[in-house]
Scaffold this motif. Sequence first.
Motif, PDB file in Angstrom:
ATOM      1  N   LEU A  70       0.722  -1.179   0.105  1.00  0.00           N
ATOM      2  CA  LEU A  70      -0.035  -0.022   0.039  1.00  0.00           C
ATOM      3  C   LEU A  70       0.789   1.254   0.021  1.00  0.00           C
ATOM      4  CD1 LEU A  70      -2.872   1.248   0.144  1.00  0.00           C
ATOM      5  CD2 LEU A  70      -2.629   1.112   2.483  1.00  0.00           C
ATOM      6  N   SER A  71       1.851   1.346   0.915  1.00  0.00           N
ATOM      7  CA  SER A  71       2.663   2.279   0.829  1.00  0.00           C
ATOM      8  C   SER A  71       3.514   2.768  -0.419  1.00  0.00           C
ATOM      9  CB  SER A  71       3.818   2.440   2.104  1.00  0.00           C
ATOM     10  OG  SER A  71       4.576   1.227   1.694  1.00  0.00           O
ATOM     11  N   GLU A  72       3.748   1.781  -1.262  1.00  0.00           N
ATOM     12  CA  GLU A  72       4.339   1.950  -2.506  1.00  0.00           C
ATOM     13  C   GLU A  72       3.533   2.554  -3.671  1.00  0.00           C
ATOM     14  OE1 GLU A  72       5.966  -1.863  -3.885  1.00  0.00           O
ATOM     15  OE2 GLU A  72       7.124  -2.113  -2.107  1.00  0.00           O
ATOM     16  N   THR A  73       2.254   2.273  -3.209  1.00  0.00           N
ATOM     17  CA  THR A  73       1.160   2.661  -4.202  1.00  0.00           C
ATOM     18  C   THR A  73       0.912   4.004  -4.027  1.00  0.00           C
ATOM     19  OG1 THR A  73       0.201   0.523  -4.174  1.00  0.00           O
ATOM     20  CG2 THR A  73      -1.364   2.258  -5.081  1.00  0.00           C
ATOM     21  N   GLU A  74       1.074   4.660  -2.848  1.00  0.00           N
ATOM     22  CA  GLU A  74       0.581   6.081  -2.582  1.00  0.00           C
ATOM     23  C   GLU A  74       1.601   7.018  -2.870  1.00  0.00           C
ATOM     24  OE1 GLU A  74      -2.369   5.500   1.240  1.00  0.00           O
ATOM     25  OE2 GLU A  74      -0.228   5.333   1.636  1.00  0.00           O
ATOM     26  N   LEU A  96      -2.943  11.712  -4.989  1.00  0.00           N
ATOM     27  CA  LEU A  96      -2.379  10.687  -5.317  1.00  0.00           C
ATOM     28  C   LEU A  96      -1.981  10.256  -6.822  1.00  0.00           C
ATOM     29  CD1 LEU A  96      -4.176   8.292  -2.704  1.00  0.00           C
ATOM     30  CD2 LEU A  96      -1.822   9.230  -2.657  1.00  0.00           C
ATOM     31  N   LYS A  97      -0.940   9.764  -7.373  1.00  0.00           N
ATOM     32  CA  LYS A  97      -0.988   9.447  -8.769  1.00  0.00           C
ATOM     33  C   LYS A  97      -1.130   8.046  -9.018  1.00  0.00           C
ATOM     34  CE  LYS A  97       2.785  10.110 -12.130  1.00  0.00           C
ATOM     35  NZ  LYS A  97       4.224  10.252 -12.344  1.00  0.00           N
ATOM     36  N   PRO A  98      -1.855   7.791  -9.790  1.00  0.00           N
ATOM     37  CA  PRO A  98      -2.047   6.317 -10.123  1.00  0.00           C
ATOM     38  C   PRO A  98      -0.807   5.608 -10.986  1.00  0.00           C
ATOM     39  CG  PRO A  98      -3.957   7.577 -10.922  1.00  0.00           C
ATOM     40  CD  PRO A  98      -2.937   8.489 -10.595  1.00  0.00           C
ATOM     41  N   ARG A  99      -0.568   4.324 -10.718  1.00  0.00           N
ATOM     42  CA  ARG A  99       0.604   3.839 -11.593  1.00  0.00           C
ATOM     43  C   ARG A  99      -0.093   3.396 -12.790  1.00  0.00           C
ATOM     44  NH1 ARG A  99       4.318   0.859  -7.468  1.00  0.00           N
ATOM     45  NH2 ARG A  99       4.924   2.655  -6.202  1.00  0.00           N
ATOM     46  N   LYS A 100       0.760   2.736 -13.840  1.00  0.00           N
ATOM     47  CA  LYS A 100       0.507   2.421 -14.931  1.00  0.00           C
ATOM     48  C   LYS A 100      -0.650   1.334 -14.789  1.00  0.00           C
ATOM     49  CE  LYS A 100       2.116   0.817 -19.592  1.00  0.00           C
ATOM     50  NZ  LYS A 100       3.275   0.288 -20.313  1.00  0.00           N
ATOM     51  N   SER A 156      -3.566  -3.334  -3.419  1.00  0.00           N
ATOM     52  CA  SER A 156      -3.279  -3.286  -4.703  1.00  0.00           C
ATOM     53  C   SER A 156      -3.451  -1.736  -5.353  1.00  0.00           C
ATOM     54  CB  SER A 156      -3.634  -4.318  -5.736  1.00  0.00           C
ATOM     55  OG  SER A 156      -5.115  -4.224  -5.848  1.00  0.00           O
ATOM     56  N   GLY A 157      -4.402  -1.001  -4.487  1.00  0.00           N
ATOM     57  CA  GLY A 157      -4.558   0.498  -4.812  1.00  0.00           C
ATOM     58  C   GLY A 157      -6.117   0.558  -5.605  1.00  0.00           C
ATOM     59  N   LYS A 158      -6.831  -0.124  -5.400  1.00  0.00           N
ATOM     60  CA  LYS A 158      -8.430  -0.314  -5.949  1.00  0.00           C
ATOM     61  C   LYS A 158      -8.919   1.130  -5.641  1.00  0.00           C
ATOM     62  CE  LYS A 158      -9.535  -4.143  -4.246  1.00  0.00           C
ATOM     63  NZ  LYS A 158      -8.577  -4.530  -3.537  1.00  0.00           N
ATOM     64  N   THR A 159      -8.692   1.720  -4.407  1.00  0.00           N
ATOM     65  CA  THR A 159      -9.502   2.881  -3.940  1.00  0.00           C
ATOM     66  C   THR A 159      -8.630   3.988  -4.930  1.00  0.00           C
ATOM     67  OG1 THR A 159      -9.543   2.148  -1.792  1.00  0.00           O
ATOM     68  CG2 THR A 159      -9.683   4.436  -2.040  1.00  0.00           C
ATOM     69  N   ILE A 160      -7.556   4.247  -5.194  1.00  0.00           N
ATOM     70  CA  ILE A 160      -6.713   5.155  -6.194  1.00  0.00           C
ATOM     71  C   ILE A 160      -7.449   4.944  -7.452  1.00  0.00           C
ATOM     72  CG2 ILE A 160      -4.670   5.819  -7.297  1.00  0.00           C
ATOM     73  CD1 ILE A 160      -3.258   4.725  -4.292  1.00  0.00           C
ATOM     74  N   VAL A 161      -7.677   3.694  -8.034  1.00  0.00           N
ATOM     75  CA  VAL A 161      -8.384   3.491  -9.094  1.00  0.00           C
ATOM     76  C   VAL A 161      -9.941   4.250  -9.152  1.00  0.00           C
ATOM     77  CG1 VAL A 161      -9.128   1.839 -10.805  1.00  0.00           C
ATOM     78  CG2 VAL A 161      -7.068   1.356  -9.885  1.00  0.00           C
ATOM     79  N   ALA A 162     -10.388   3.903  -8.094  1.00  0.00           N
ATOM     80  CA  ALA A 162     -11.773   4.593  -7.762  1.00  0.00           C
ATOM     81  C   ALA A 162     -11.816   5.940  -7.931  1.00  0.00           C
ATOM     82  CB  ALA A 162     -12.704   3.912  -6.600  1.00  0.00           C
ATOM     83  N   LEU A 163     -10.918   6.556  -7.342  1.00  0.00           N
ATOM     84  CA  LEU A 163     -10.776   8.042  -7.050  1.00  0.00           C
ATOM     85  C   LEU A 163     -10.294   8.656  -8.450  1.00  0.00           C
ATOM     86  CD1 LEU A 163      -8.909   8.498  -3.744  1.00  0.00           C
ATOM     87  CD2 LEU A 163     -11.497   8.637  -4.368  1.00  0.00           C
ATOM     88  N   HIS A 164      -9.502   7.828  -9.188  1.00  0.00           N
ATOM     89  CA  HIS A 164      -9.154   8.346 -10.515  1.00  0.00           C
ATOM     90  C   HIS A 164     -10.200   8.279 -11.304  1.00  0.00           C
ATOM     91  CE1 HIS A 164      -6.830   8.976 -14.274  1.00  0.00           C
ATOM     92  NE2 HIS A 164      -7.437   7.612 -14.873  1.00  0.00           N
ATOM     93  N   ILE A 165     -11.212   7.322 -11.405  1.00  0.00           N
ATOM     94  CA  ILE A 165     -12.478   7.244 -12.126  1.00  0.00           C
ATOM     95  C   ILE A 165     -13.465   8.404 -11.715  1.00  0.00           C
ATOM     96  CG2 ILE A 165     -14.445   5.866 -12.724  1.00  0.00           C
ATOM     97  CD1 ILE A 165     -12.693   3.349 -12.481  1.00  0.00           C
ATOM     98  N   ILE A 166     -13.361   8.598 -10.611  1.00  0.00           N
ATOM     99  CA  ILE A 166     -14.300   9.784 -10.139  1.00  0.00           C
ATOM    100  C   ILE A 166     -13.772  11.091 -10.536  1.00  0.00           C
ATOM    101  CG2 ILE A 166     -15.008  10.871  -8.114  1.00  0.00           C
ATOM    102  CD1 ILE A 166     -15.334   7.960  -6.490  1.00  0.00           C
ATOM    103  N   LYS A 167     -12.650  11.243 -10.545  1.00  0.00           N
ATOM    104  CA  LYS A 167     -12.165  12.692 -11.022  1.00  0.00           C
ATOM    105  C   LYS A 167     -12.329  13.031 -12.419  1.00  0.00           C
ATOM    106  CE  LYS A 167      -7.645  15.151 -11.303  1.00  0.00           C
ATOM    107  NZ  LYS A 167      -6.296  14.966 -11.132  1.00  0.00           N
ATOM    108  N   ASN A 168     -12.156  11.705 -13.090  1.00  0.00           N
ATOM    109  CA  ASN A 168     -12.470  11.814 -14.625  1.00  0.00           C
ATOM    110  C   ASN A 168     -13.700  11.951 -14.831  1.00  0.00           C
ATOM    111  OD1 ASN A 168     -12.972  10.390 -17.406  1.00  0.00           O
ATOM    112  ND2 ASN A 168     -10.939  10.979 -17.444  1.00  0.00           N
ATOM    113  N   HIS A 169     -14.754  11.586 -14.118  1.00  0.00           N
ATOM    114  CA  HIS A 169     -16.234  11.759 -14.519  1.00  0.00           C
ATOM    115  C   HIS A 169     -16.430  13.231 -14.051  1.00  0.00           C
ATOM    116  CE1 HIS A 169     -20.489  11.149 -14.218  1.00  0.00           C
ATOM    117  NE2 HIS A 169     -20.347  11.662 -12.970  1.00  0.00           N
ATOM    118  N   LEU A 170     -15.931  13.653 -12.683  1.00  0.00           N
ATOM    119  CA  LEU A 170     -16.351  14.998 -12.546  1.00  0.00           C
ATOM    120  C   LEU A 170     -15.694  16.095 -13.396  1.00  0.00           C
ATOM    121  CD1 LEU A 170     -15.924  14.606  -8.575  1.00  0.00           C
ATOM    122  CD2 LEU A 170     -18.133  14.860 -10.057  1.00  0.00           C
ATOM    123  N   GLU A 171     -14.638  15.799 -13.875  1.00  0.00           N
ATOM    124  CA  GLU A 171     -14.087  16.840 -14.718  1.00  0.00           C
ATOM    125  C   GLU A 171     -14.832  16.980 -16.031  1.00  0.00           C
ATOM    126  OE1 GLU A 171      -9.841  15.694 -14.765  1.00  0.00           O
ATOM    127  OE2 GLU A 171      -9.509  16.857 -13.109  1.00  0.00           O
TER     128      GLU A 171
END
Length: 91
Positions: free
Chosen positions: A16-20, A29-33, A56-71
């Motif tokens: 988890l710490s590596e993902t953040e 947070l910056k999503p990984r590839k 594995s960073g599923k929450t970061i993936v969800a936040l990335h999807i949300i950010k994209n949707h809101l923008e």
Amino acid sequence: MSDESKESDTSDSSDLSETEDTDADSGGLKPRKYQLELAENAIMGKNTIICSGTGSGKTIVALHIIKNHLEGAPKGKRKVVFMARTGALIK
């Protein structure tokens, strides 16, 4: 809980710490590839279920999807509901 599950839980949680990774330009947070790849279908508007290991960073993936949707949504039409069942995810 089986021994296999215990091993999986302990080894994955250390990742988890590596993902953040933080990115000053994005202000968060910056999503990984691989996380960006997991989000691709959802961002394209397809119904998506993401199944990945603990930490594995599923929450970061969800936040990335949300950010994209809101923008991309027009003003006044921006709505997202994000639910989490644990305090760790909420923080």
